[in-house]
Write a protein that holds these residues in place. Structure first.
Motif, PDB file in Angstrom:
ATOM      1  N   THR A  73       0.935  -1.087  -0.051  1.00 10.65           N
ATOM      2  CA  THR A  73       0.038   0.004  -0.116  1.00 10.65           C
ATOM      3  C   THR A  73       0.993   1.473   0.005  1.00 10.65           C
ATOM      4  O   THR A  73       0.397   2.269   0.514  1.00 10.65           O
ATOM      5  CB  THR A  73      -1.139   0.013   1.271  1.00 10.65           C
ATOM      6  OG1 THR A  73      -0.004  -0.028   2.626  1.00 10.65           O
ATOM      7  CG2 THR A  73      -1.967  -1.121   1.243  1.00 10.65           C
ATOM      8  N   TYR A  92       1.972  -3.135  -8.522  1.00  8.79           N
ATOM      9  CA  TYR A  92       1.424  -4.426  -7.921  1.00  8.79           C
ATOM     10  C   TYR A  92       2.585  -5.511  -7.751  1.00  8.79           C
ATOM     11  O   TYR A  92       2.583  -6.043  -6.784  1.00  8.79           O
ATOM     12  CB  TYR A  92       0.077  -4.865  -8.728  1.00  8.79           C
ATOM     13  CG  TYR A  92      -0.525  -5.997  -8.143  1.00  8.79           C
ATOM     14  CD1 TYR A  92      -1.123  -6.143  -7.060  1.00  8.79           C
ATOM     15  CD2 TYR A  92      -0.067  -7.395  -8.686  1.00  8.79           C
ATOM     16  CE1 TYR A  92      -1.762  -7.214  -6.497  1.00  8.79           C
ATOM     17  CE2 TYR A  92      -0.340  -8.379  -8.054  1.00  8.79           C
ATOM     18  CZ  TYR A  92      -1.448  -8.330  -6.998  1.00  8.79           C
ATOM     19  OH  TYR A  92      -2.183  -9.516  -6.644  1.00  8.79           O
ATOM     20  N   GLY A 117      -5.770   1.696   1.065  1.00  8.85           N
ATOM     21  CA  GLY A 117      -5.111   0.830   0.167  1.00  8.85           C
ATOM     22  C   GLY A 117      -5.811  -0.567   0.218  1.00  8.85           C
ATOM     23  O   GLY A 117      -6.893  -0.613   1.036  1.00  8.85           O
ATOM     24  N   CYS A 128      -6.861   3.407  -3.452  1.00 11.10           N
ATOM     25  CA  CYS A 128      -6.925   2.675  -4.664  1.00 11.10           C
ATOM     26  C   CYS A 128      -8.557   2.632  -5.093  1.00 11.10           C
ATOM     27  O   CYS A 128      -9.326   2.709  -4.212  1.00 11.10           O
ATOM     28  CB  CYS A 128      -6.328   1.519  -4.550  1.00 11.10           C
ATOM     29  SG  CYS A 128      -7.141   0.401  -3.170  1.00 11.10           S
ATOM     30  N   ASN A 129      -8.707   2.270  -6.609  1.00  8.03           N
ATOM     31  CA  ASN A 129     -10.104   2.004  -6.911  1.00  8.03           C
ATOM     32  C   ASN A 129     -10.856   1.123  -6.239  1.00  8.03           C
ATOM     33  O   ASN A 129     -12.141   1.256  -5.949  1.00  8.03           O
ATOM     34  CB  ASN A 129     -10.185   1.970  -8.121  1.00  8.03           C
ATOM     35  CG  ASN A 129      -9.639   3.281  -9.065  1.00  8.03           C
ATOM     36  OD1 ASN A 129      -9.851   4.363  -8.773  1.00  8.03           O
ATOM     37  ND2 ASN A 129      -9.132   3.037 -10.316  1.00  8.03           N
TER      38      ASN A 129
END
Length: 275
Positions: free
Chosen positions: A175, A180, A217, A237-238
């Motif tokens: 996070t 990724y 996160g 984050c989405n």
């Protein structure tokens, strides 16, 4: 009584910067109204930054493995020695650099530290300070809270590790703003910040509706969906935004103040427009 649970990095503290003044003022106002304020972080107690700007009511650390309420430890979980040995062997065999989190500090090699800082500078533009980092081998008999690992670019990435270790363990993407595939943490299956939130609420005899979780996160999704009110930062984050009940503004645009205002309204002290 409301209990607020705040992530640190990207939520309470901008990466590499102090807490915004508006966040501190609003949190103190919430406490003055009888609310309790808790940290809920993936960091261990040894890794916490200076948080003396507020008298926190407790800490959920190591992604929910450790919970302290008003100085009393009410939850303290570790990865079993055999599982830790197996994970370490697996990560090492695939060229991954490990950061081993214990109550005393987080152990890593010099190579891991150098790669850690290299990634921060490359992808974030500054070093995110962590207390409790120890260069060296993990002492024999140390109790491990969780493992973090770094993958060399183009190496054995997070997706492959996730495939190999679950469902026995839970892999949580990093996070701290890195791509990724480059960094993640490993905890025991069932360990989550949500468990820490539940432990705190149970301690006070409160219901889920009394909990307010704020994060940014992927490792905040559990507590965001468990708490009665789940709030995502504007810079979240989405995936977290989709799971949240409310999306506040960016961390450096009065995000915490606006989140508290959303929950408590004008009673938290002033309007959203006031400085």
């Amino acid at each position: 009584m409301k209990c607020f649970f705040l992530d640190i990095d990207g939520t309470l503290l901008p990466f590499g910067k102090p807490a915004p003044r508006s966040a501190v003022i609003s949190l103190k106002a919430a406490q003055a109204l009888g609310c309790r304020i808790f940290i809920a972080t993936g960091r261990s107690r040894a890794e916490l930054p200076d948080l003396s700007f507020l008298d926190f009511d407790g800490f959920i650390c190591s992604a929910g493995a450790s919970v302290d309420v008003e100085g009393e430890c009410i939850r303290d979980l570790y990865i079993p020695d055999a599982d830790y040995a197996r994970l370490s062997e697996y990560l090492s065999a695939h060229g991954l650099h490990t950061l081993v989190q214990t109550a005393e500090g987080t152990y890593m090699s010099q190579e891991a530290r150098d790669l850690f800082y290299e990634y921060f500078m490359k992808y974030i533009g500054r070093i995110v300070a962590l207390n409790g980092l120890i260069i060296g081998d993990v002492p024999s008999g140390a109790k491990v809270k969780k493992l973090l690992f770094l993958s060399p670019e183009g190496g054995w990435g997070v997706s492959r590790v996730k495939q190999d270790i679950e469902p026995g363990f839970t892999l949580v993407p990093n996070t701290v703003g890195l791509p990724y595939e480059l960094m993640a943490e490993i905890v025991m299956a069932g360990v989550d910040k949500a468990d820490g939130v539940k432990a705190v609420l149970d301690h006070y005899g409160l219901e889920r509706e009394d909990g307010v979780a704020i994060g940014d996160g992927a490792n905040d999704i559990g507590m965001i969906t468990y708490a009665g009110t789940g709030i995502a930062m504007g810079n979240a984050c989405n995936e977290l935004k989709e799971a949240a009940d409310f999306v506040t503004s960016d961390i450096e645009d009065d995000g915490i103040r606006n989140a508290i205002f959303h929950v408590l309204g004008g009673s938290c002290g002033g309007s959203k427009e006031e400085g």
